[in-house]
Structure formats: structure tokens, C-alpha cells
Design a protein around this motif. Structure first.
Motif, short mmCIF file in Angstrom:
data_model
loop_
_atom_site.label_atom_id
_atom_site.label_comp_id
_atom_site.label_asym_id
_atom_site.label_seq_id
_atom_site.Cartn_x
_atom_site.Cartn_y
_atom_site.Cartn_z
N GLY A 115 0.82 -1.20 0.00
CA GLY A 115 0.00 0.00 0.00
C GLY A 115 0.86 1.26 0.00
O GLY A 115 0.53 2.25 -0.65
N THR A 116 1.96 1.20 0.74
CA THR A 116 2.87 2.35 0.80
C THR A 116 3.37 2.74 -0.58
O THR A 116 3.37 3.90 -0.95
N ASP A 237 -7.57 6.71 -1.19
CA ASP A 237 -6.71 5.63 -0.72
C ASP A 237 -7.63 4.51 -0.23
O ASP A 237 -8.12 4.53 0.90
N LYS A 265 -3.87 -4.75 0.48
CA LYS A 265 -4.54 -5.71 1.37
C LYS A 265 -5.34 -6.79 0.62
O LYS A 265 -4.76 -7.74 0.13
N1 PMP Z 1 -3.19 3.21 3.11
C1 PMP Z 1 -4.05 2.78 4.03
C2 PMP Z 1 -5.42 3.37 4.08
C3 PMP Z 1 -3.67 1.79 4.94
O1 PMP Z 1 -4.54 1.38 5.86
C4 PMP Z 1 -2.37 1.25 4.86
C5 PMP Z 1 -1.88 0.17 5.82
N2 PMP Z 1 -2.63 -0.09 6.91
C6 PMP Z 1 -1.50 1.73 3.88
C7 PMP Z 1 -1.95 2.71 3.01
C8 PMP Z 1 -0.11 1.20 3.75
O2 PMP Z 1 -0.13 -0.09 3.25
P1 PMP Z 1 1.10 -1.09 3.51
O3 PMP Z 1 1.14 -1.35 4.97
O4 PMP Z 1 0.77 -2.28 2.66
O5 PMP Z 1 2.32 -0.39 3.02
#
Ligand code: PMP
Length: 427
Positions: A115-116, A237, A265
Motif C-alpha cells: 500500500g505504501t 486511498d 490488502k
Molecule cells: N493506506 C491505508 C489506508 C492503509 O490502511 C495502509 C496500511 N494499513 C496503507 C496505506 C499502507 O499499506 P502497507 O502497509 O501495505 O504499506
């Protein structure tokens, strides 16, 4: 000593804080993090063999429950054909087409590994596309840990009380404007002042990193029209909400179309996958067609694609989402009833298969300020009482809960029985 306590002691020698992601360390609730060994359906089993009903679901991905047979089978078959090629593969086309079908605002999509990465690239793309530097986000929204986004963030950053991390140059952070979630007036004000410098608004369309806070009526619609008026890119997001609060995510549930969407996710079925996609015109700004650079050695990994695709296919079963929503209703109504009966001030929030509960006198929680003013002592005591009785909730008051298709009526009933005893401890 439990095996988790032993392992935690050992882990801290070689791993910072004993964990590979901060919120796992139980900073928000105190005590020893539980080390898990195995999971099946709605349950996880710890290193001592104790069973827990799991409402964390690996922080969102496990919407079908753990180790779903179809996902497992697809993953094993793909692994047998090769773990990674670093070349284009047919399964990536199938995945892209599937995403476009489920999330119609996405005309083109790029796969990444987390997600990052998805949010980091989406804002780079918005900046490249608009030629503007500033971005606007909301206090308590978490979008991963890229430099520009780790400003007044939620999730572990909120639990640890370091929303602004050292290591992020002020020169970066100054381009990130932060306003109040669910407060469209604060967005209007900032745009009135400097709208022509703002590349994008990035928002969690249902906030899930300051507990669970759905958008108030008109908030997402307001963001859409402000972006239209000022030529800024609207990024939803949906790393958490995608395929979760409705099949097509929050944009389907609330009927507002962003320009770009980030996903993670659920899309990986439990494997490390993220994605960003949206309007063709914007997406074609990305390399190799466009000038904005982004790449990944393992992006679109065939095993990860197979797992994610199998999960998305399973989610199209008729009635699956209705069952998820109904289970959330049963759980939250049951919790509310028991809290009321025990005389514990508490309120709940829900959006599809995401939920949250707040120890507060407020009848309703819609803001970051309200979420942070809840009774943390009540939360900690309740948390450990539930854990002891074999119910695994997110170890922080600033995380939402997740229902899976594997949770049965009986699981919910057991959870409510445990909650009744836990509430009694708060009196
Ligand atoms: N965006 C949202 C809304 C998230 O909830 C998260 C992780 N909880 C992220 C981005 C980041 O995702 P990741 O942990 O896979 O890098």
C-alpha cells in the motif's frame, strides 16, 4: 512463561522492538505481543496452540478468512510454475481486467508490492501530472510511510505518538498540508488560499487508521467538487476499503468517483500486493509511456497475482457481502447492548465489513479529535479481557476491526459472551 513471552524476549535481540511493523508490538495496549503460528478460517492459533477468533485479518486482507482453499490452491499452483520472472505475464492482464471490472473509475492500473508504494507513487503521479508540489491530507489518515505522507498520520504513528517522524526533511513535509477529516470547510479554506499549488487531495474515504470513522454526508462529494474546481487530482486511498466496504470499495458505497485509487490488502489475498489506477489520461503519465518514473523488480509477481485473483474471484459469490454486513450488525448491536446494560459509555461505527467501537460518552464519533479523546484505560482493560478469552482484536484503539466471510453466527455469539465478561471488568 508463555511461548510468546519467550519468543518476544528472543526477538528483541535481533529485531528492533521484536517486530517487523510497529503496531504489532502492543504499544497501544501494553503487554506481550502474541506470536502466531497458524491460521484457518476465522481463527488464528498462537505459539502455545491457543485459538483466537480473529478480527484483525492480517490488518484487512483476509476477507475470505484465513487459508481459503481456492486461494491456497491457486497460490500453490502458481508457485509450481515459477516464483518470479521479472517479465510481463498473462495473469497480470487478467488481474488488471478484473480490477477495471470491479472498480469502474480505474481505466488503467499498475501493480506494486504494498500500500505504501501505491500511495507514494499516486502522489508522485499527481504532482507530475499537475506540475504542482503541494498535497492535502487529513489528520489521522494513514497512507503508508512515504516521506510526504508521514505527516500527522494515523495507525501505528498515532499509537506511538510520533505523527511526524524524524528523518523526514522539513523541506518535504512543508509541501504536505493537513486539515481535519470530515470537515469540508477546512478544505475549502486551504484551497481558497493556495488551490492553484495543490496537486492532489489524498483521503481514506472511510478512515480506518484512527479507529473506524465513515465520511459524513457531503464530505466526499465536497472533495470531488473542490478538486474539479481547482484542477487537482482526487486520490481515494482504498488500500483498506477496497473490496471491503463494498465490492467496488468506498467509491461504490458512497457513489463518488476519484481520479486515482490506491489498493492493497484484499487485492493480494494475503500476499504482498498493492496497486494504483485511475483515469487513463493520468495513468499514461507513468513510465514507460509517460515521464513519471516508477518500477519494481517483483511487481506483478505471478504467485501474488494468482493469490489475489483467486481471492477477488471468490468475492463475487452472490450474497457474500450481505452476509459480511449482517455479521457486523449482529456483532456491533450485541456489543452496544451489552455495554449499555453494564453502564459503560460506548458507541460504534461501521462501514460494510469494517467496524470500530469507542469508549466515549459522545453519541457519535465523526472526528479525529473525538477518536483521540476516548477512554484509553477502558480500551486496554477490555482488550486484554477479550484476548484472555480467545478474541483477537487490533492491539490499538486507533485501528478498525474487520469481519471475514469465515466468521459464523456462533463465533459472533462467543465474542459477545466474552465481551459481556470484559465489560463487567470496566465497572
Ligand atoms: N493506506 C491505508 C489506508 C492503509 O490502511 C495502509 C496500511 N494499513 C496503507 C496505506 C499502507 O499499506 P502497507 O502497509 O501495505 O504499506
Amino acid at each position: 512463561m508463555s511461548r510468546s513471552e519467550d519468543l518476544y524476549t528472543q526477538a528483541q535481540i535481533s529485531i528492533p522492538g521484536g517486530v517487523n511493523s510497529p503496531v504489532r508490538a502492543f504499544n497501544g495496549v501494553g503487554g506481550t505481543p502474541i506470536f502466531f503460528e497458524r491460521a484457518e478460517g476465522a481463527y488464528m492459533f498462537d505459539a502455545d496452540g491457543k485459538r483466537y477468533i480473529d478480527y484483525v485479518g492480517s490488518w484487512g486482507p483476509m476477507i475470505l478468512g484465513h487459508n481459503h482453499p481456492s486461494v491456497l490452491e491457486a497460490t500453490i499452483q502458481a508457485a509450481q510454475r515459477g516464483l518470479s520472472f521479472g517479465t510481463p505475464t498473462e495473469v497480470e492482464i487478467t488481474m488488471a481486467e478484473m480490477i477495471r471490472k470491479i472498480v469502474p473509475s480505474i481505466e488503467k492500473v499498475r501493480m506494486v508490492n504494498s500500500g505504501t508504494e501505491a500511495t507514494m507513487t499516486a502522489i508522485r503521479l499527481a504532482r507530475g501530472y499537475t506540475g504542482r508540489d503541494k498535497i492535502l491530507k487529513f489528520e489521522g489518515n494513514y497512507h503508508g510511510h512515504a516521506d510526504s505522507l508521514l505527516v500527522k498520520a494515523g495507525s501505528g504513528a498515532l499509537t506511538l505518538g510520533v505523527p511526524n517522524s524524524p528523518g523526514i526533511p522539513e523541506d518535504f513535509a512543508k509541501h504536505t498540508l493537513t486539515v481535519n477529516y470530515n470537515d469540508i470547510e477546512s478544505v475549502k479554506q486551504v484551497f481558497a488560499e493556495m488551490g492553484d499549488q495543490i496537486a492532489c487531495i489524498i483521503v481514506e474515504p472511510v478512515a480506518g487508521n484512527m479507529n473506524c470513522i465513515p465520511p459524513v454526508e457531503g464530505f466526499l462529494e465536497g472533495l470531488r467538487s473542490i478538486c474539479d474546481e481547482h484542477g487537482s487530482v482526487l486520490i481515494f486511498d482504498e488500500v483498506m476499503t477496497g473490496f471491503r466496504v463494498a465490492p467496488g470499495g468506498a467509491q461504490e458505497r458512497y457513489n463518488v468517483k476519484p481520479d486515482l485509487t490506491t489498493l492493497g490488502k484484499v487485492i493480494g489475498g494475503g500476499m504482498p500486493v498493492g496497486a494504483f489506477g485511475g483515469k487513463k489520461e493520468v495513468m499514461d503519465y507513468i513510465a514507460p509511456v509517460g515521464p513519471v518514473y516508477q518500477a519494481g523488480t517483483l511487481s506483478g509477481n505471478p504467485v501474488a497475482m494468482a493469490a489475489g485473483l483467486a481471492a477477488l474471484q471468490q468475492l463475487s459469490q452472490p450474497g457474500l457481502y450481505d452476509q459480511l454486513y449482517q455479521r457486523v450488525d449482529t456483532l456491533l448491536n450485541g456489543l452496544q447492548e451489552r455495554a449499555d446494560r453494564a453502564g459503560i459509555p460506548m458507541t460504534t461505527n461501521r462501514a460494510g465489513s469494517m467496524f470500530g467501537f469507542f469508549f466515549t460518552e459522545e453519541p457519535e464519533v465523526t472526528t479525529y479529535a473525538q477518536a483521540t479523546q476516548c477512554n484509553m484505560e477502558h480500551f486496554k482493560t477490555f482488550y486484554h479481557a477479550m484476548l484472555e478469552q480467545g478474541v483477537y482484536l487490533a492491539p490499538s484503539a486507533f485501528e478498525g476491526g474487520f469481519m471475514s466471510a469465515a466468521h459464523s453466527e456462533e463465533d459472533i455469539q462467543q465474542t459477545l459472551d466474552a465481551a459481556e465478561k470484559a465489560f463487567a471488568k470496566l465497572v
